[in-house]
Design an enzyme around this catalytic site. Structure first.
Site, PDB file in Angstrom:
ATOM      1  N   THR A 117       0.822  -1.219   0.000  1.00 50.26           N
ATOM      2  CA  THR A 117       0.000   0.000   0.000  1.00 50.26           C
ATOM      3  C   THR A 117       0.855   1.268   0.000  1.00 50.26           C
ATOM      4  OG1 THR A 117      -1.519   1.307   1.361  1.00 50.26           O
ATOM      5  CG2 THR A 117      -0.155  -0.263   2.526  1.00 50.26           C
ATOM      6  N   TYR A 141      -1.578   0.042   9.934  1.00 50.69           N
ATOM      7  CA  TYR A 141      -1.863  -0.671   8.683  1.00 50.69           C
ATOM      8  C   TYR A 141      -0.648  -0.568   7.756  1.00 50.69           C
ATOM      9  CZ  TYR A 141      -3.718  -1.359   3.988  1.00 50.69           C
ATOM     10  OH  TYR A 141      -3.899  -1.759   2.687  1.00 50.69           O
TER      11      TYR A 141
END
Ligand code: UDP
Length: 327
Positions: A117, A141
């Site tokens: 990501t 995350y």
């Protein structure tokens, strides 16, 4: 037929991957614990229910299918939740992925495609985000994904695990044929929440902060259509099959849109008002995440075809009106 193990194949991005893999002549084997995925989304190959934390189950599935490669989508992926429950992110994402990577190596499956990501980059003022930008994630995350990238790097050095890492920018849209689409419970992503608000399925959208250092004060993101994103994965798999070695690619279009711009485009596409209110910033959000890389185009030959905001929103709107997995 060549089997590809698709973790998270019952989820939003993984289910689109299964469809594309089946169309490309592979057999996608979905491995999913169904905590955030949907069995009804598994339409294109066999399904094996299991958790990444269950090493024995993983070994069983590798032995049964002898996959030529792994595409690893399964993860917890919400920034807000990652801020409030970091332990879940480290356990599920990092320990779970380590189990999967160890099981793959033990089974001799040495081609691995990983969903990372742009959240691994964090906040960088006026810097073009390319694959060499330092990774300084602002939330658990992004930190968990960065840690998995490090594991892959170490396992390549030790065991020859060839891997392609894709750092996604913001994925949106749905299969234009309406077979699969985005469906999270609870939903936290901007486009589906906005479509729910337009449709009266929720009271309204909250815009998380209008005091960012951007032209309209709202956060800027680089949106990429899920089908374009998955096209890159098939190219990444071919890259590994051709023995081209490990590589990192950003997957974004290079165009940034603010939350307010996404709202405006949605009004235009749906011809409806978007009920929204202004709320505080969401912890962990970066001001601006836009890809500045052309590597995927130059090296993989990737060309996004459906990644205009209009097409992403209209594909998502069609899916939103006709499809879900709760019927
Ligand atoms: N966003 C928002 N309201 C919402 C959900 C998201 O304003 O209810 C904003 C969020 O702050 C971010 C952008 O929309 O700037 C995209 O958020 P999303 O959760 O879809 O993806 P992320 O960027 O976290 O991966």
């Amino acid at each position: 037929m060549t089997n590809i193990l698709v973790t998270g194949g019952a989820g939003y991005i993984g289910s689109h991957a299964c469809k594309a893999l089946a169309q490309a002549g592979y057999t996608p084997v979905t491995y999913d614990n169904l905590i955030t995925g949907w069995q009804d989304a598994v339409k294109f190959g066999p399904f094996e229910q299991g958790d990444l934390l269950d090493r024995a189950r993983l070994d069983e599935v590798f032995a049964k299918y002898q996959p030529a490669a792994v595409m690893h989508f399964a993860a917890l992926s919400q920034v807000g939740e990652a801020m409030s429950q970091p332990g879940r992110y480290w356990t599920n994402n990092v320990t779970g992925s380590l189990n999967l990577i160890e099981a793959a190596v033990a089974a001799g499956c040495l081609n691995f495609v990983f969903s990372s990501t742009c959240a691994t980059y964090g906040e960088h003022d006026n810097v073009v985000l390319d694959e060499d930008t330092p990774q300084l994630p602002l939330n658990a995350y992004g930190a968990s994904k960065r840690a998995i990238e490090d594991i892959l790097h170490d396992f390549e050095a030790a065991y020859g695990l060839n891997h392609v890492i894709f750092r996604y920018f913001n994925v949106a849209g749905a299969d234009p044929e309406g077979e699969v689409g985005e469906f999270h419970r609870p939903e936290t992503h901007l486009v589906p929440l906005m479509l729910d608000a337009i449709d009266g399925k929720r009271d309204g959208l909250t815009v998380f902060g209008t005091d960012y250092d951007t032209p309209d004060g709202t956060c800027i993101r680089d949106y990429v259509h899920v089908c374009d994103l998955i096209d890159a994965h098939v190219l990444g798999l071919n890259w590994l099959e051709q023995g081209k070695g490990s590589r990192v690619f950003n997957l974004g279009t290079g165009s940034g849109f603010s939350v307010m711009e996404v709202i405006d485009h949605s009004k235009a596409v749906t011809n409806r008002e978007v009920p929204y209110s202004i709320g505080p910033r969401r912890a962990g959000d970066c001001t601006k995440l836009v890809s500045g890389s052309v590597r995927a185009g130059q090296e993989l030959g990737w060309t996004p075809k459906r990644s205009t905001l209009e097409t992403m929103i209209s594909d998502a709107w069609r899916w939103h009106q006709n499809g879900n997995y709760e019927k």
